[in-house]
Design a protein around this motif. Structure first.
Motif, PDB file in Angstrom:
ATOM      1  N   THR A  42       3.073 -22.422  -1.452  1.00 37.83           N
ATOM      2  CA  THR A  42       4.270 -21.464  -0.755  1.00 37.83           C
ATOM      3  C   THR A  42       3.759 -20.096  -0.607  1.00 37.83           C
ATOM      4  O   THR A  42       3.266 -19.456  -1.407  1.00 37.83           O
ATOM      5  N   PRO A  43       3.772 -19.632   0.668  1.00 35.93           N
ATOM      6  CA  PRO A  43       3.352 -18.107   1.019  1.00 35.93           C
ATOM      7  C   PRO A  43       4.142 -17.052   0.267  1.00 35.93           C
ATOM      8  O   PRO A  43       5.403 -17.385   0.144  1.00 35.93           O
ATOM      9  N   GLY A  44       3.578 -16.111   0.129  1.00 37.06           N
ATOM     10  CA  GLY A  44       4.074 -15.021  -0.400  1.00 37.06           C
ATOM     11  C   GLY A  44       4.302 -13.858   0.257  1.00 37.06           C
ATOM     12  O   GLY A  44       4.038 -13.950   1.655  1.00 37.06           O
ATOM     13  N   THR A  45       4.787 -12.781   0.134  1.00 35.61           N
ATOM     14  CA  THR A  45       4.985 -11.443   0.959  1.00 35.61           C
ATOM     15  C   THR A  45       4.130 -10.198   0.674  1.00 35.61           C
ATOM     16  O   THR A  45       4.404  -9.410   1.268  1.00 35.61           O
ATOM     17  N   SER A  46       3.285 -10.430  -0.174  1.00 33.08           N
ATOM     18  CA  SER A  46       2.565  -9.439  -0.837  1.00 33.08           C
ATOM     19  C   SER A  46       1.045  -9.292   0.127  1.00 33.08           C
ATOM     20  O   SER A  46       0.373 -10.161   0.326  1.00 33.08           O
ATOM     21  N   TRP A  47       1.078  -7.961   0.844  1.00 31.92           N
ATOM     22  CA  TRP A  47      -0.237  -7.613   1.313  1.00 31.92           C
ATOM     23  C   TRP A  47      -0.548  -6.540   0.854  1.00 31.92           C
ATOM     24  O   TRP A  47      -1.707  -6.029   1.158  1.00 31.92           O
ATOM     25  N   GLY A  48       0.027  -5.900  -0.062  1.00 36.05           N
ATOM     26  CA  GLY A  48      -0.403  -4.476  -0.648  1.00 36.05           C
ATOM     27  C   GLY A  48      -1.760  -4.466  -1.418  1.00 36.05           C
ATOM     28  O   GLY A  48      -2.276  -3.565  -1.526  1.00 36.05           O
ATOM     29  N   ASP A  49      -2.285  -5.745  -1.868  1.00 35.97           N
ATOM     30  CA  ASP A  49      -3.578  -5.728  -2.698  1.00 35.97           C
ATOM     31  C   ASP A  49      -4.802  -6.130  -1.849  1.00 35.97           C
ATOM     32  O   ASP A  49      -5.889  -6.070  -2.085  1.00 35.97           O
ATOM     33  N   THR A  50      -4.612  -6.185  -0.472  1.00 34.14           N
ATOM     34  CA  THR A  50      -5.495  -6.720   0.350  1.00 34.14           C
ATOM     35  C   THR A  50      -6.118  -5.309   0.980  1.00 34.14           C
ATOM     36  O   THR A  50      -5.569  -4.197   1.159  1.00 34.14           O
ATOM     37  N   THR A  51      -7.477  -5.357   1.181  1.00 37.90           N
ATOM     38  CA  THR A  51      -8.314  -4.184   1.633  1.00 37.90           C
ATOM     39  C   THR A  51      -7.608  -3.622   2.928  1.00 37.90           C
ATOM     40  O   THR A  51      -7.373  -4.482   3.846  1.00 37.90           O
ATOM     41  N   GLY A  52      -7.246  -2.506   3.213  1.00 38.45           N
ATOM     42  CA  GLY A  52      -6.770  -1.981   4.299  1.00 38.45           C
ATOM     43  C   GLY A  52      -5.240  -2.058   4.516  1.00 38.45           C
ATOM     44  O   GLY A  52      -4.667  -1.650   5.492  1.00 38.45           O
ATOM     45  N   PHE A  53      -4.491  -2.672   3.504  1.00 33.92           N
ATOM     46  CA  PHE A  53      -3.108  -2.572   3.634  1.00 33.92           C
ATOM     47  C   PHE A  53      -2.560  -2.039   2.264  1.00 33.92           C
ATOM     48  O   PHE A  53      -1.498  -2.504   1.755  1.00 33.92           O
ATOM     49  N   ALA A  54      -3.127  -0.887   1.747  1.00 33.29           N
ATOM     50  CA  ALA A  54      -2.889  -0.331   0.660  1.00 33.29           C
ATOM     51  C   ALA A  54      -1.368   0.064   0.564  1.00 33.29           C
ATOM     52  O   ALA A  54      -0.673   0.333  -0.471  1.00 33.29           O
ATOM     53  N   GLY A  55      -0.656   0.434   1.839  1.00 37.43           N
ATOM     54  CA  GLY A  55       0.491   1.226   2.037  1.00 37.43           C
ATOM     55  C   GLY A  55       1.443  -0.144   2.280  1.00 37.43           C
ATOM     56  O   GLY A  55       2.790   0.001   2.313  1.00 37.43           O
TER      57      GLY A  55
END
Length: 75
Positions: A42-55
């Motif tokens: 099941t996919p999540g919605t968190s992109w904040g820990d990915t490089t380049g998506f800090a915001g």
């Protein structure tokens, strides 16, 4: 004539300025060859820990649930 050429160039490049057209994340299931086991992702919605998506927003992470077949045929 020059104005017409500039207008044509602008109109030709407008069609290429679309946003990403990637498919939206979806729940996926993969079965083993014997079909006795499967995993549901099941996919999540968190992109904040990915490089380049800090915001980006930090929501729930993707999850994987593993299932195995019971003697009565259910999972």
């Amino acid at each position: 004539m020059r104005t017409f050429a500039v207008l044509m160039i602008v109109l030709a490049t407008l069609d290429t300025a679309h946003a990403d057209s990637w498919a939206a994340p979806q729940v996926r299931e993969e079965f083993s060859t014997s079909r006795d086991h499967f995993v549901r992702v099941t996919p999540g919605t968190s992109w904040g820990d990915t490089t380049g998506f800090a915001g980006a927003a930090k929501g729930p992470y993707a999850t994987a649930t593993f299932f195995h077949r019971e003697p009565d045929g259910s999972y």
